[in-house]
Design a protein around this motif. Structure first.
Motif, short mmCIF file in Angstrom:
data_model
loop_
_atom_site.label_atom_id
_atom_site.label_comp_id
_atom_site.label_asym_id
_atom_site.label_seq_id
_atom_site.Cartn_x
_atom_site.Cartn_y
_atom_site.Cartn_z
N GLY A 185 42.97 30.84 40.50
CA GLY A 185 41.85 30.88 41.33
C GLY A 185 41.86 29.90 42.53
O GLY A 185 42.80 29.17 42.74
N ALA A 186 40.62 29.50 43.24
CA ALA A 186 40.52 28.44 44.09
C ALA A 186 40.50 27.14 43.48
O ALA A 186 39.62 26.88 42.71
N LEU A 187 41.37 26.23 43.88
CA LEU A 187 41.40 24.83 43.23
C LEU A 187 40.22 24.15 43.72
O LEU A 187 39.66 24.22 44.86
N ARG A 188 39.85 23.43 42.77
CA ARG A 188 38.87 22.21 43.03
C ARG A 188 39.31 20.86 42.44
O ARG A 188 40.49 20.95 41.71
N LYS A 189 39.02 19.68 42.78
CA LYS A 189 39.45 18.48 42.30
C LYS A 189 39.38 18.65 40.85
O LYS A 189 38.57 19.29 40.19
N MET A 190 40.59 17.83 39.93
CA MET A 190 40.52 18.17 38.58
C MET A 190 39.31 17.47 38.03
O MET A 190 38.72 16.31 38.40
N ALA A 191 38.68 18.06 36.88
CA ALA A 191 37.66 17.50 36.18
C ALA A 191 38.33 16.44 35.18
O ALA A 191 39.50 16.62 34.73
N ALA A 192 37.64 15.34 35.02
CA ALA A 192 38.09 14.29 34.22
C ALA A 192 36.83 13.57 33.43
O ALA A 192 35.98 13.42 33.91
N ARG A 193 37.41 13.10 32.08
CA ARG A 193 36.52 12.43 31.63
C ARG A 193 36.92 11.36 30.76
O ARG A 193 38.18 11.30 30.51
N LEU A 194 36.36 10.21 30.50
CA LEU A 194 36.91 9.06 29.92
C LEU A 194 36.37 9.10 28.37
O LEU A 194 35.33 9.06 27.88
N MET A 195 37.56 8.87 27.37
CA MET A 195 37.18 8.95 26.20
C MET A 195 37.44 7.42 25.65
O MET A 195 38.43 6.85 25.74
N GLY A 196 36.16 6.81 25.04
CA GLY A 196 36.44 5.41 24.53
C GLY A 196 35.73 4.63 25.52
O GLY A 196 34.67 5.03 26.30
N PRO A 197 36.02 3.27 25.69
CA PRO A 197 37.27 2.54 24.92
C PRO A 197 36.97 2.57 23.28
O PRO A 197 35.97 2.83 22.85
N ASP A 198 38.15 2.12 22.57
CA ASP A 198 37.84 2.17 21.23
C ASP A 198 36.95 0.85 20.72
O ASP A 198 36.60 0.27 21.65
N GLY A 225 39.90 -1.81 23.88
CA GLY A 225 40.92 -1.50 24.52
C GLY A 225 40.40 -0.54 25.82
O GLY A 225 39.55 -0.06 26.09
N ALA A 226 41.66 0.10 26.38
CA ALA A 226 41.40 0.84 27.52
C ALA A 226 40.70 2.27 27.09
O ALA A 226 41.05 2.93 25.97
N GLY A 227 39.76 2.84 27.89
CA GLY A 227 39.51 4.38 27.35
C GLY A 227 40.48 5.05 27.91
O GLY A 227 41.10 4.92 29.07
N GLU A 228 40.78 6.13 27.23
CA GLU A 228 41.55 7.36 27.62
C GLU A 228 40.94 8.40 28.43
O GLU A 228 40.21 8.91 28.30
N VAL A 229 41.88 8.67 29.61
CA VAL A 229 41.35 9.85 30.60
C VAL A 229 41.92 11.35 30.09
O VAL A 229 43.19 11.36 29.93
N ALA A 230 41.01 12.02 30.05
CA ALA A 230 41.40 13.43 29.62
C ALA A 230 40.98 14.42 30.86
O ALA A 230 39.97 14.31 31.37
N TYR A 231 41.98 15.23 31.24
CA TYR A 231 41.90 16.13 32.19
C TYR A 231 41.72 17.66 32.14
O TYR A 231 42.38 18.09 31.05
N GLU A 232 40.98 18.20 32.88
CA GLU A 232 41.14 19.62 32.93
C GLU A 232 41.34 20.15 34.38
O GLU A 232 40.88 19.56 35.36
N MET A 233 42.27 21.27 34.79
CA MET A 233 42.29 21.84 36.04
C MET A 233 40.89 22.65 36.48
O MET A 233 40.41 23.25 35.22
N ALA A 234 40.45 22.35 37.44
CA ALA A 234 39.12 23.12 37.76
C ALA A 234 39.28 23.99 38.94
O ALA A 234 40.26 23.81 39.89
N PHE A 235 38.79 25.04 38.85
CA PHE A 235 38.76 26.28 39.74
C PHE A 235 37.45 26.57 40.05
O PHE A 235 36.48 26.11 39.30
#
Length: 278
Positions: free
Chosen positions: A7-20, A24-34
């Motif tokens: 469908g119609a694109l929106r900017k990707m949704a992202a969340r920060l997991m962590g830091p540990d 250390g660095a927090g890891e970024v996880a993504y979802e394609m958003a519509f």
């Protein structure tokens, strides 16, 4: 093969997991958003991935189908009148929300008459930026920052813009997407960021110093993208309606294929796409 009509694109949704626990660095996880929902992306990295433009574009503000966009995902009437396209979106120092003015006064209250943060981030170089407090760390992720630190907190957007105007005489306020996709020397980047923070606090006009924050730890962000191809080519759906190959990774609002093609999702919000992946 699994076909997903997105469908119609929106900017990707992202969340920060962590830091540990080791800091250390927090890891970024993504979802394609519509406009219609979301699709997880993390399990599609390193897999065949095809994104195809259907030829349909709809305004992200009013939903009207259009032949071309003005600004990011807006039809011309919305680009002219909608609060999402106000000049103060790009130039926050022009914001009039604190004076009870704007294209849509209630929208301004909800979005700009809110606490804002001025920050420094490292996206291949040190840059200064502004965002609502509630958008930390989302704004950093959208820009592909690997390091970031808030330097001031203010009660409304115009004040954040005034600080940014002071600081962008000395620091960049834009991101070079090619430099951003490369991590570079993180130790050198962190040293540059810490030095920039000290300089920024010294550069603030006296009336604005009251909003400065005490020193804080630098936030570190890690993205699902490694071993970037040496040759990167930006692609656009208007010229290349189908992008297919192995999805190498994601950083900021960019999808990167293994052959070096790079797709800026945010520049294509409102485009209707279909996604096919194994």
């Amino acid at each position: 093969m699994e076909q997903i009509t997105g469908g119609a694109l929106r900017k990707m949704a992202a969340r920060l997991m962590g830091p540990d626990d080791d800091g250390g660095a927090g890891e970024v996880a993504y979802e394609m958003a519509f406009a219609e929902g979301r699709m997880p992306l993390m399990d599609r990295i390193s897999e065949p991935f095809t994104l195809r433009f259907t030829g349909v574009r709809t305004c992200v503000s009013c939903g009207r189908e259009v032949k071309k966009f003005y600004g990011q995902g807006l039809c011309y009437p919305c680009f002219r009148d909608a609060p999402e396209a106000s000049p103060c979106i790009i130039r926050p120092e022009l914001c009039q929300a604190h004076e009870g003015q704007g294209r849509d006064v209630q929208w301004e209250r909800d979005h700009h008459l809110q606490e804002h943060v001025v920050y420094l981030s490292y996206t291949g170089n040190v840059k200064v930026g502004v965002t609502r407090s509630t958008q930390v760390p989302v704004r950093w992720i959208d820009q592909g920052a690997v390091l970031a630190v808030p330097i001031a907190r203010v009660p409304y957007r115009q004040l954040a813009g005034a600080i940014e105007v002071d600081l962008k005489q000395h620091f960049a306020d834009r991101t070079d997407w090619r430099r951003m996709l490369l991590y570079g020397d993180l130790a050198a980047g962190e040293q540059a960021l810490l030095e920039a923070r000290q300089q920024a606090l010294e550069l603030l006009d006296p009336p604005l110093k009251q909003y400065a924050l005490p020193p804080r730890p630098v936030a570190r962000l890690a993205y699902p993208l490694e071993n970037v191809p040496p040759k990167l080519v930006s692609v656009q759906l208007d010229k290349l309606p189908e992008i297919t190959g192995r999805l190498l990774g994601i950083k900021g609002q960019y999808l990167v294929w293994s052959d070096g093609r790079v797709f800026n999702v945010r520049n294509h919000i409102g485009y209707h796409v279909e996604i096919t992946s194994d």
